[in-house]
Design an enzyme around this catalytic site. Structure first.
Site: not given
Length: 460
Positions: A69-70, A194-195, A320
């Protein structure tokens, strides 16, 4: 173990597993070749593309498969910007986009372009008219997610798409979180997904580019996937991704109603069972399976570890839990508490009994973490008024500066101030958020010899 982090990655859907195993034997050959094995692999790839295109709402020849997806986002942004370089090098995006979009914007700026971040309200939604006002004559591309990955808020995609069309600006929609639940409203120009977010295998992304959109793929030319996704296609994974997308969409209506009821229960019960909690995100316009809440006086990392020990896998947008130790950009843009943040995203098939057990365990876990940090068990009493106070929390990470503020606010008279000295970046967000929740006045930030001085005036 109860896995409550489907927004990060959903468990592999049974249909995806079956399709993956079956296509390992049939889809290993080069789909570009004309011999029998190649034709068989090509037929599998074509069928997967047709199924995915139907779910997306585009033509098969408008959709390509990428390695993630990125990668789909980066290809979409760079290709659209390059295709419209004569218009300008300005990008418009919301302040709560996925990091892949933010990093693409940063790369554009580093290369001499510019971008405008459209702010969001306290629920995490953009104002469509405000987004429209950010469009300029030199705007080459606009980006807006369909729904937020951290808080689940749905964005006004249709309204923004209409404004973009009127301005002649293509709109890229990141549909990673929502595509498994239904089609994205029409009007978009480019779409990515994105799968592994809907139960497909990792390593498969979708990129759809409407016909007529100016698009110039960057990098060396490649004959595969219309030149937009170089490299040999992972046909078994692509087939599994398309099959699972079709399967989850067939189940989506019924499963969305069931999970929404479970999430509604969490939204209602957590503030009742745990004091000093803020549920964030839009209560109505949201994904059906996701809820996020923030707990005052809690270290998010410790809270997640303790929930893991209690057999619950949840996520957080707290500073954090980030490798950069910076507050979540989404929570920061919303102006809500960033520490003690818990995101629960229920996968398909989650049983009501698992949610019931989570609600039984959570209050004790939060109380134990607060006790360990020395947080006040109840609002501070009001002894005889004293002069305004200064709290030195330099060198201490949030939520400790907020805890120290809460302990002493009752020691000053109404109208007097408490100044908190802190050098943790999260304090800049969490002290104003505490004031909002506690109905105190955040006066502002002042320079200090070290760190910053955050001034709070007691109102109640």
């Amino acid at each position: 173990m109860s896995y409550f982090d489907a927004a990060s990655s959903a468990p592999l859907h049974p249909v995806a597993r079956q399709a993956l195993l079956a296509s390992l034997d049939e889809g290993w050959a080069d789909p570009a070749r004309l011999y029998r094995e190649g034709r068989r692999a090509g037929m599998l790839l074509d069928a997967a593309r047709e199924a995915a295109a139907e779910a997306v709402g585009c033509r098969p020849d408008e959709l390509v498969f990428t390695s993630s997806g990125t990668r789909a986002v980066h290809t979409a942004v760079s290709g659209a910007l390059s295709g419209r370089r004569r218009v300008g090098r300005h990008l418009v995006l919301s302040a709560v986009e996925h990091s892949s979009v933010l990093l693409a914007a940063a790369a554009l700026e580093a290369a001499g372009g510019s971008f405008t971040e459209v702010p969001v309200d306290r629920t995490g939604a953009v104002d469509a008219s405000g987004f429209g006002r950010a469009l300029r004559a030199d705007t080459a591309l606009a980006c807006l997610q369909s729904a937020n990955h951290e808080v689940g808020t749905e964005q006004p995609v249709a309204a923004v798409a209409e404004l973009c069309a009127a301005a002649g600006v293509p709109l890229l929609v990141d549909a990673a979180q929502s595509l498994g639940w239904g089609p994205v409203p029409g009007g978009w120009s480019l779409l990515t997904a994105s799968a592994h977010k809907w139960g497909g295998p990792a390593g498969v992304g979708l990129l759809a580019v409407r016909k007529g959109v100016r698009f110039a793929p960057q990098g060396p030319a490649d004959e595969r996937e219309s030149g937009r996704a170089p490299g040999f296609e992972n046909i078994p994974a692509v087939v599994a991704a398309a099959a699972s997308l079709r399967a989850v969409r067939a189940e989506a209506e019924a499963e969305a109603a069931r999970l929404r009821a479970l999430v509604d229960r969490i939204r209602a019960e957590v503030p009742r069972l745990v004091p000093d909690v803020e549920v964030v995100g839009d209560p109505e316009r949201r994904l059906p399976h996701l809820v996020t809440f923030s707990c005052l006086y809690v270290d998010g990392e410790t809270l997640l570890h303790e929930l893991d020990r209690a057999d619950f896998s949840v996520s957080s947008g707290s500073s954090c839990t980030s490798s950069t130790l910076t507050p979540s950009h989404v929570l920061k843009a919303m102006g809500v508490l960033t520490e003690g943040n818990v995101r629960v995203s229920l996968p398909t098939g989650t049983a009501a009994a698992e949610v019931d057990r989570f609600l039984e365990v959570l209050p004790g876990v939060v109380a134990e973490v607060r006790l360990r940090l020395g947080a006040p068990a109840a609002p501070a009493p009001s002894p005889a008024p004293s002069a305004s106070l200064v709290v030195d929390s330099l060198g201490r990470r949030c939520p400790v500066p907020v805890i120290e503020l809460a302990k002493v606010i009752g020691e000053v008279p109404v109208g007097a101030t408490v100044t908190v000295l802190a050098d943790d970046e999260a304090a800049r967000l969490d002290i104003p958020a505490w004031c909002e929740m506690r109905e105190q006045e955040y006066v502002g930030e002042e320079p200090a010899d070290r760190g910053s001085a955050y001034v709070v005036r007691r109102l109640t």
